[in-house]
Write an enzyme that holds these catalytic residues in place. Structure first.
Site, PDB file in Angstrom:
ATOM      1  N   ILE A   1       7.814  -7.982   4.238  1.00 54.46           N
ATOM      2  CA  ILE A   1       8.037  -6.566   3.941  1.00 54.46           C
ATOM      3  C   ILE A   1       9.166  -6.028   4.816  1.00 54.46           C
ATOM      4  O   ILE A   1       9.992  -5.224   4.362  1.00 54.46           O
ATOM      5  CB  ILE A   1       6.752  -5.751   4.127  1.00 54.46           C
ATOM      6  CG1 ILE A   1       5.674  -6.224   3.147  1.00 54.46           C
ATOM      7  CG2 ILE A   1       7.024  -4.259   3.921  1.00 54.46           C
ATOM      8  CD1 ILE A   1       4.336  -5.514   3.300  1.00 54.46           C
TER       9      ILE A   1
ATOM     10  N   ARG B   1      -0.906  -0.144   9.907  1.00 54.99           N
ATOM     11  CA  ARG B   1      -2.287   0.319   9.948  1.00 54.99           C
ATOM     12  C   ARG B   1      -2.388   1.424  10.989  1.00 54.99           C
ATOM     13  O   ARG B   1      -1.674   1.429  11.987  1.00 54.99           O
ATOM     14  CB  ARG B   1      -3.257  -0.823  10.311  1.00 54.99           C
ATOM     15  CG  ARG B   1      -3.512  -1.818   9.187  1.00 54.99           C
ATOM     16  CD  ARG B   1      -4.341  -1.203   8.058  1.00 54.99           C
ATOM     17  NE  ARG B   1      -4.812  -2.188   7.114  1.00 54.99           N
ATOM     18  CZ  ARG B   1      -4.129  -2.594   6.053  1.00 54.99           C
ATOM     19  NH1 ARG B   1      -2.922  -2.088   5.823  1.00 54.99           N
ATOM     20  NH2 ARG B   1      -4.632  -3.506   5.237  1.00 54.99           N
TER      21      ARG B   1
ATOM     22  N   ASP C   1       1.760   6.567   6.659  1.00 51.45           N
ATOM     23  CA  ASP C   1       0.961   6.339   5.449  1.00 51.45           C
ATOM     24  C   ASP C   1      -0.459   5.928   5.817  1.00 51.45           C
ATOM     25  O   ASP C   1      -1.309   5.787   4.956  1.00 51.45           O
ATOM     26  CB  ASP C   1       1.619   5.245   4.591  1.00 51.45           C
ATOM     27  CG  ASP C   1       0.909   5.056   3.255  1.00 51.45           C
ATOM     28  OD1 ASP C   1       0.706   6.071   2.557  1.00 51.45           O
ATOM     29  OD2 ASP C   1       0.569   3.906   2.915  1.00 51.45           O
TER      30      ASP C   1
ATOM     31  N   GLU D   1      -9.395   6.701   9.406  1.00 50.84           N
ATOM     32  CA  GLU D   1      -8.979   6.740   8.007  1.00 50.84           C
ATOM     33  C   GLU D   1     -10.205   6.511   7.118  1.00 50.84           C
ATOM     34  O   GLU D   1     -10.962   5.572   7.372  1.00 50.84           O
ATOM     35  CB  GLU D   1      -7.929   5.662   7.751  1.00 50.84           C
ATOM     36  CG  GLU D   1      -7.294   5.746   6.374  1.00 50.84           C
ATOM     37  CD  GLU D   1      -6.185   4.722   6.180  1.00 50.84           C
ATOM     38  OE1 GLU D   1      -6.276   3.952   5.202  1.00 50.84           O
ATOM     39  OE2 GLU D   1      -5.254   4.689   7.005  1.00 50.84           O
TER      40      GLU D   1
ATOM     41  N   HIS E   1      -2.294   6.624   2.560  1.00 51.40           N
ATOM     42  CA  HIS E   1      -2.356   5.171   2.394  1.00 51.40           C
ATOM     43  C   HIS E   1      -2.054   4.768   0.948  1.00 51.40           C
ATOM     44  O   HIS E   1      -2.841   4.062   0.293  1.00 51.40           O
ATOM     45  CB  HIS E   1      -3.718   4.625   2.821  1.00 51.40           C
ATOM     46  CG  HIS E   1      -3.655   3.199   3.275  1.00 51.40           C
ATOM     47  ND1 HIS E   1      -4.500   2.674   4.207  1.00 51.40           N
ATOM     48  CD2 HIS E   1      -2.823   2.178   2.921  1.00 51.40           C
ATOM     49  CE1 HIS E   1      -4.229   1.388   4.405  1.00 51.40           C
ATOM     50  NE2 HIS E   1      -3.208   1.061   3.623  1.00 51.40           N
TER      51      HIS E   1
ATOM     52  N   ALA F   1       1.308   3.651   0.082  1.00 53.51           N
ATOM     53  CA  ALA F   1       2.610   2.978   0.037  1.00 53.51           C
ATOM     54  C   ALA F   1       2.614   1.810  -0.949  1.00 53.51           C
ATOM     55  O   ALA F   1       3.618   1.553  -1.616  1.00 53.51           O
ATOM     56  CB  ALA F   1       3.014   2.493   1.430  1.00 53.51           C
TER      57      ALA F   1
END
Length: 321
Positions: A162, A237, A260, A265, A284, A286
């Site tokens: 990524i 994260r 994100d 969470e 979250h 993306a």
């Protein structure tokens, strides 16, 4: 015949991507009975996987449809092979990262607030009127509202698949890229160089896996090393960044951030991150695009074909990831 378990929520059209010489078992949520499967394509959400897994018998391989398998890793029984979906989210996550950087560089979130307030202003006047609407907010840039991405120094922390995709999409903007990974190599610094590289970065992108080594890797010390007004982008994260330290840095007007992911969470009602200054949050999403499960099932299909042919599986998780 290989017995393959698939969440019944997966679009039936995607079943056609799987090899024909398998026995397909659709697994509901919640499951209603024990199911005998050899190869399980796990749902993308850990809480759903946790509910399905106790009903699976004879399991030999778990294939994730997401790259981050920190949740699944804790659930995987001894002797069962876990494979992540590294590569599936390269495009979507890289696009989100570039979009977040551009949005913050051009101060789109602030301009959106001005739009909702019915204010037509720009540059210095826009900033003054924006902060008049939000008096508690501190100002990382007291004299400017819009910037250029061109020539800025971008530090990518977690230079894997990524990370490379993010770099590819940033290069046309004329940025300067510095790379950090767990293992140093040609053109890529080791993570031990992070303190040396943070002070020169205009943008810091976090795209590391969530492991014991990366938990809290960005805390008060690291945030203090960032230059005034630098942008922190967390597409990894939430626990990679120490939340209280991030809040302190934002409230002090030292940095900006686009995230994100959060810790905790999902972000609960009333959490101070919701109203922190100079912060842009998405929930979250993306990796969430219409191609999410298409690419996940394509990769799972390739893995099943390898398994049937007796070939080594890809993306086998060893250790933390």
């Amino acid at each position: 015949m290989l017995k393959v378990g698939v969440p019944d929520a997966v679009d039936p059209e995607l079943h056609r991507l799987l090899p024909v010489d398998i026995s397909l078992e659709l697994i509901p949520l919640p499951p209603t009975r024990k199911v005998d499967v050899d190869f399980w394509i796990a749902p993308p959400w850990t809480n759903q996987a946790e509910r399905q897994l106790p009903f699976l018998e004879g399991l030999r391989v778990i294939q994730a449809t997401v790259a981050g398998v920190d949740g699944l890793l804790k659930l995987t029984p001894p002797g069962v092979t876990l494979c992540d979906a590294r590569g599936v989210h390269n495009i979507s996550t890289a696009e989100w990262t570039v979009a977040a950087i551009l949005a913050c560089t051009k101060y789109f979130p602030q301009f959106r607030d001005l739009q909702h307030a019915g204010i037509w202003s720009r540059r210095k006047e826009a900033e003054e009127r924006y902060y008049a609407l939000h008096p508690p907010l501190k100002r990382p840039y007291p004299h400017i509202l819009c910037e250029e991405l061109h020539s800025q120094q971008v530090l990518i922390v977690g230079y894997g698949a990524i990370g490379r995709a993010i770099e590819d999409r940033l290069q046309p903007f004329g940025v300067n890229i510095t790379r950090i990974a767990r293992t140093p190599r040609d053109g890529v610094f080791g993570v031990d160089k992070l303190p040396e590289l943070l002070p020169s970065a205009d943008v810091v992108v976090l795209i590391v896996p969530f492991t014991t080594a990366t938990t809290g890797m960005i805390g008060a010390t690291e945030l203090a090393l960032m230059k005034q007004g630098a942008l922190l982008v967390n597409a990894a994260r939430g626990p990679v960044v120490h939340t209280d330290a991030l809040l302190d840095a934002l409230n002090a007007g030292r940095i900006r951030a686009a995230i994100d992911v959060t810790d905790p969470e999902p972000l609960p009602d009333g959490h101070p991150l919701w109203t922190a200054p100079n912060l842009f949050i998405t929930p979250h999403i993306a990796g969430s695009t219409p191609m999410f499960m298409v690419r996940g099932m394509q990769f799972a299909a390739a893995q099943i074909s390898r398994y049937l042919a007796g070939e080594p599986l890809e993306n086998v998780v060893t250790g933390d990831y």
